[in-house]
Design a protein around this motif. Structure first.
Motif, PDB file in Angstrom:
ATOM      1  N   ALA A 199       2.120   6.627  -5.580  1.00 44.81           N
ATOM      2  CA  ALA A 199       0.880   6.202  -5.191  1.00 44.81           C
ATOM      3  C   ALA A 199      -0.123   7.499  -4.766  1.00 44.81           C
ATOM      4  CB  ALA A 199       0.824   5.452  -3.578  1.00 44.81           C
ATOM      5  N   GLN A 200       0.463   8.671  -4.291  1.00 45.95           N
ATOM      6  CA  GLN A 200      -0.145   9.855  -4.095  1.00 45.95           C
ATOM      7  C   GLN A 200      -0.437  10.572  -5.489  1.00 45.95           C
ATOM      8  OE1 GLN A 200      -1.466  11.210  -1.277  1.00 45.95           O
ATOM      9  NE2 GLN A 200      -0.772   9.132  -0.338  1.00 45.95           N
ATOM     10  N   LEU A 201       0.434  10.614  -6.328  1.00 38.54           N
ATOM     11  CA  LEU A 201       0.483  11.208  -7.653  1.00 38.54           C
ATOM     12  C   LEU A 201      -0.413  10.539  -8.426  1.00 38.54           C
ATOM     13  CD1 LEU A 201       4.174  11.788  -8.482  1.00 38.54           C
ATOM     14  CD2 LEU A 201       2.589  13.514  -7.821  1.00 38.54           C
ATOM     15  N   PHE A 202      -0.655   9.375  -8.383  1.00 43.00           N
ATOM     16  CA  PHE A 202      -1.683   8.609  -9.250  1.00 43.00           C
ATOM     17  C   PHE A 202      -3.035   8.286  -8.279  1.00 43.00           C
ATOM     18  CE2 PHE A 202       2.169   7.667 -11.550  1.00 43.00           C
ATOM     19  CZ  PHE A 202       1.724   7.470 -12.854  1.00 43.00           C
ATOM     20  N   GLY A 203      -3.129   8.560  -7.224  1.00 47.44           N
ATOM     21  CA  GLY A 203      -4.245   8.466  -6.449  1.00 47.44           C
ATOM     22  C   GLY A 203      -4.709   7.428  -6.253  1.00 47.44           C
ATOM     23  N   ARG A 204      -3.667   6.205  -5.935  1.00 49.33           N
ATOM     24  CA  ARG A 204      -4.005   4.958  -5.562  1.00 49.33           C
ATOM     25  C   ARG A 204      -3.995   4.608  -4.112  1.00 49.33           C
ATOM     26  NH1 ARG A 204      -5.067   5.713 -10.135  1.00 49.33           N
ATOM     27  NH2 ARG A 204      -4.223   4.447 -11.994  1.00 49.33           N
ATOM     28  N   ARG A 205      -4.802   4.098  -3.538  1.00 46.30           N
ATOM     29  CA  ARG A 205      -4.972   3.932  -1.825  1.00 46.30           C
ATOM     30  C   ARG A 205      -4.536   2.518  -1.795  1.00 46.30           C
ATOM     31  NH1 ARG A 205     -11.057   4.520  -0.075  1.00 46.30           N
ATOM     32  NH2 ARG A 205     -10.049   4.172   2.017  1.00 46.30           N
ATOM     33  N   LEU A 206      -3.214   2.553  -1.527  1.00 40.42           N
ATOM     34  CA  LEU A 206      -2.103   1.289  -1.001  1.00 40.42           C
ATOM     35  C   LEU A 206      -1.743   1.448   0.016  1.00 40.42           C
ATOM     36  CD1 LEU A 206      -0.763   0.784  -4.601  1.00 40.42           C
ATOM     37  CD2 LEU A 206      -2.739  -0.407  -3.684  1.00 40.42           C
ATOM     38  N   ARG A 207      -1.487   0.523   0.969  1.00 38.66           N
ATOM     39  CA  ARG A 207      -0.941   0.378   2.226  1.00 38.66           C
ATOM     40  C   ARG A 207       0.801   0.351   1.867  1.00 38.66           C
ATOM     41  NH1 ARG A 207      -3.717  -0.034   6.801  1.00 38.66           N
ATOM     42  NH2 ARG A 207      -2.124  -0.776   7.752  1.00 38.66           N
ATOM     43  N   ALA A 208       1.303   0.653   2.955  1.00 40.32           N
ATOM     44  CA  ALA A 208       3.009   0.758   2.804  1.00 40.32           C
ATOM     45  C   ALA A 208       3.577  -0.757   2.238  1.00 40.32           C
ATOM     46  CB  ALA A 208       3.610   1.108   4.147  1.00 40.32           C
ATOM     47  N   GLY A 209       2.967  -1.557   2.890  1.00 41.20           N
ATOM     48  CA  GLY A 209       3.266  -3.220   2.707  1.00 41.20           C
ATOM     49  C   GLY A 209       2.928  -3.659   1.336  1.00 41.20           C
ATOM     50  N   GLN A 210       1.970  -3.062   0.925  1.00 36.99           N
ATOM     51  CA  GLN A 210       1.611  -3.156  -0.569  1.00 36.99           C
ATOM     52  C   GLN A 210       2.408  -2.652  -1.574  1.00 36.99           C
ATOM     53  OE1 GLN A 210      -2.619  -2.270   0.003  1.00 36.99           O
ATOM     54  NE2 GLN A 210      -3.230  -4.094  -0.246  1.00 36.99           N
ATOM     55  N   ILE A 211       2.853  -1.507  -1.339  1.00 40.22           N
ATOM     56  CA  ILE A 211       3.825  -0.651  -2.097  1.00 40.22           C
ATOM     57  C   ILE A 211       5.205  -1.270  -2.179  1.00 40.22           C
ATOM     58  CG2 ILE A 211       4.959   1.796  -2.330  1.00 40.22           C
ATOM     59  CD1 ILE A 211       2.507   2.853  -1.357  1.00 40.22           C
ATOM     60  N   PHE A 212       5.460  -1.950  -0.836  1.00 45.68           N
ATOM     61  CA  PHE A 212       6.700  -2.578  -0.929  1.00 45.68           C
ATOM     62  C   PHE A 212       6.736  -3.774  -1.465  1.00 45.68           C
ATOM     63  CE2 PHE A 212       9.579  -5.665   1.100  1.00 45.68           C
ATOM     64  CZ  PHE A 212      10.620  -5.147   1.128  1.00 45.68           C
ATOM     65  N   ARG A 213       5.703  -4.433  -1.793  1.00 49.31           N
ATOM     66  CA  ARG A 213       5.586  -5.560  -2.538  1.00 49.31           C
ATOM     67  C   ARG A 213       5.683  -5.118  -4.024  1.00 49.31           C
ATOM     68  NH1 ARG A 213       3.412  -7.030   1.877  1.00 49.31           N
ATOM     69  NH2 ARG A 213       3.013  -9.184   2.212  1.00 49.31           N
ATOM     70  N   ILE A 214       5.228  -3.894  -4.600  1.00 51.55           N
ATOM     71  CA  ILE A 214       5.553  -3.472  -5.934  1.00 51.55           C
ATOM     72  C   ILE A 214       6.890  -3.072  -6.392  1.00 51.55           C
ATOM     73  CG2 ILE A 214       4.891  -1.599  -7.427  1.00 51.55           C
ATOM     74  CD1 ILE A 214       2.163  -1.205  -5.986  1.00 51.55           C
ATOM     75  N   ALA A 215       7.597  -2.477  -5.143  1.00 49.04           N
ATOM     76  CA  ALA A 215       9.102  -2.170  -5.330  1.00 49.04           C
ATOM     77  C   ALA A 215       9.690  -3.505  -5.352  1.00 49.04           C
ATOM     78  CB  ALA A 215       9.364  -1.400  -3.986  1.00 49.04           C
ATOM     79  N   VAL A 216       9.309  -4.567  -4.941  1.00 49.85           N
ATOM     80  CA  VAL A 216      10.120  -5.749  -4.879  1.00 49.85           C
ATOM     81  C   VAL A 216       9.937  -6.503  -6.302  1.00 49.85           C
ATOM     82  CG1 VAL A 216      10.226  -8.009  -4.009  1.00 49.85           C
ATOM     83  CG2 VAL A 216      10.159  -6.320  -2.269  1.00 49.85           C
ATOM     84  N   TYR A 217       8.902  -6.572  -6.663  1.00 56.77           N
ATOM     85  CA  TYR A 217       8.624  -7.259  -8.038  1.00 56.77           C
ATOM     86  C   TYR A 217       8.972  -6.082  -9.183  1.00 56.77           C
ATOM     87  CZ  TYR A 217       6.035 -10.752  -5.760  1.00 56.77           C
ATOM     88  OH  TYR A 217       5.534 -11.988  -4.641  1.00 56.77           O
ATOM     89  N   SER A 218       9.003  -5.014  -9.066  1.00 56.58           N
ATOM     90  CA  SER A 218       9.236  -3.946  -9.974  1.00 56.58           C
ATOM     91  C   SER A 218      10.806  -4.176 -10.353  1.00 56.58           C
ATOM     92  CB  SER A 218       9.017  -2.594  -9.491  1.00 56.58           C
ATOM     93  OG  SER A 218       7.794  -2.289  -9.578  1.00 56.58           O
TER      94      SER A 218
END
Length: 270
Positions: A199-218
């Motif tokens: 998220a930092q590398l791509f400059g995406r403003r996402l909260r931890a909970g939203q990143i966790f959702r990305i991890a789950v579905y990925s």
């Protein structure tokens, strides 16, 4: 603008994907801007249903494989009226075990078992027409069918073995299902750390909970592929762990690449 036109021009809130759509969207990196909005309850339901189906598929393949081996390995033996009847003599041995099934003799004695112990076997089962002689590490025991089955009863050994197999599969299913579900969430939590970096590398403003959702579905792509490979190969081949990890990481990179830079929902509290 009058009230009527104002109300009709107001965009309606976007409907969140259900579990079925979430499964389909999990394979499409451009759809993750919707998946990060999924509610926690729906996310948990998705994972528990996914692992349930996955374990069911694998255990079904295991059951068919084991059932086929059992039909070949276990002799067609019937105990009727206190006696054993076998179509053929059955003998199987390993370095430490010896099993003989035959209805050509009434039974075997301690001396017969002791002779096999002298030959190097430690676990011996001699099944005759009237009784079973068992020797395990020097302890000898005889079991008469009439004492455990009685007269007027009939037991087919394969039916008994199938019953124990079904019970064993049910127990294994519960253990694997619970373990699979827990591990799915734990591994997603590990991927969360990688997601924070992406998220930092791509400059995406996402909260931890939203990143966790990305991890789950990925993880869905690798999980489904591994499950299907295991089932189709009847558990003789499995996808190597490093390939599953690499696939998930590459997929996560694609998700963050296609994720909008400014997402209003991404800045809302979870």
């Amino acid at each position: 603008m009058d009230i009527y036109n104002y109300q009709n021009n107001t965009p309606s809130p976007q409907k969140l994907p259900n579990i079925f759509k979430s499964f389909l969207y999990a394979f499409v990196p451009t759809k993750y801007d919707q998946l990060i909005k999924v509610k926690t309850g729906s996310l948990i339901g998705f994972v528990t249903l996914l692992t349930l189906i996955g374990v069911m598929i694998v255990m079904t393949a295991f059951g068919f494989m084991f059932m086929g081996e059992m039909n070949e390995e276990i002799p067609d033996v019937v105990i009727r009226d206190g006696r054993l009847y076998a179509d053929d003599e059955y003998l199987t041995t390993t370095q430490v075990s010896y099993l003989l099934v035959t209805d050509n003799v009434d039974g075997f004695s301690r001396e017969d078992a002791k002779a096999l112990v002298d030959s190097g076997y430690r676990q011996i089962m001699l099944v005759g027409r009237d009784k079973i002689s068992v020797m395990r590490y020097g302890q000898y025991q005889e079991i008469y069918y009439a004492d455990i089955v009685g007269y007027g009863e009939e037991i087919r050994i394969k039916d008994v073995a199938k019953t124990f197999l079904y019970i064993g599969i049910a127990i294994m299913f519960m253990v694997f299902y619970i373990g699979n579900t827990i591990w799915y969430f734990l591994s997603s939590a590990i991927l969360l750390l990688i997601g924070l970096i992406l998220a930092q590398l791509f400059g995406r403003r996402l909260r931890a909970g939203q990143i966790f959702r990305i991890a789950v579905y990925s993880r869905v792509l690798g999980y489904v592929a591994a499950t299907l490979v295991n089932a189709c190969s009847f558990l003789n081949f499995s996808v190597p762990t490093f390939i599953r990890i690499a696939t998930t990481l590459i997929f996560m990179v694609a998700v963050f690449h296609f994720m909008p830079r400014e997402d209003g929902a991404a800045n809302q509290p979870l």
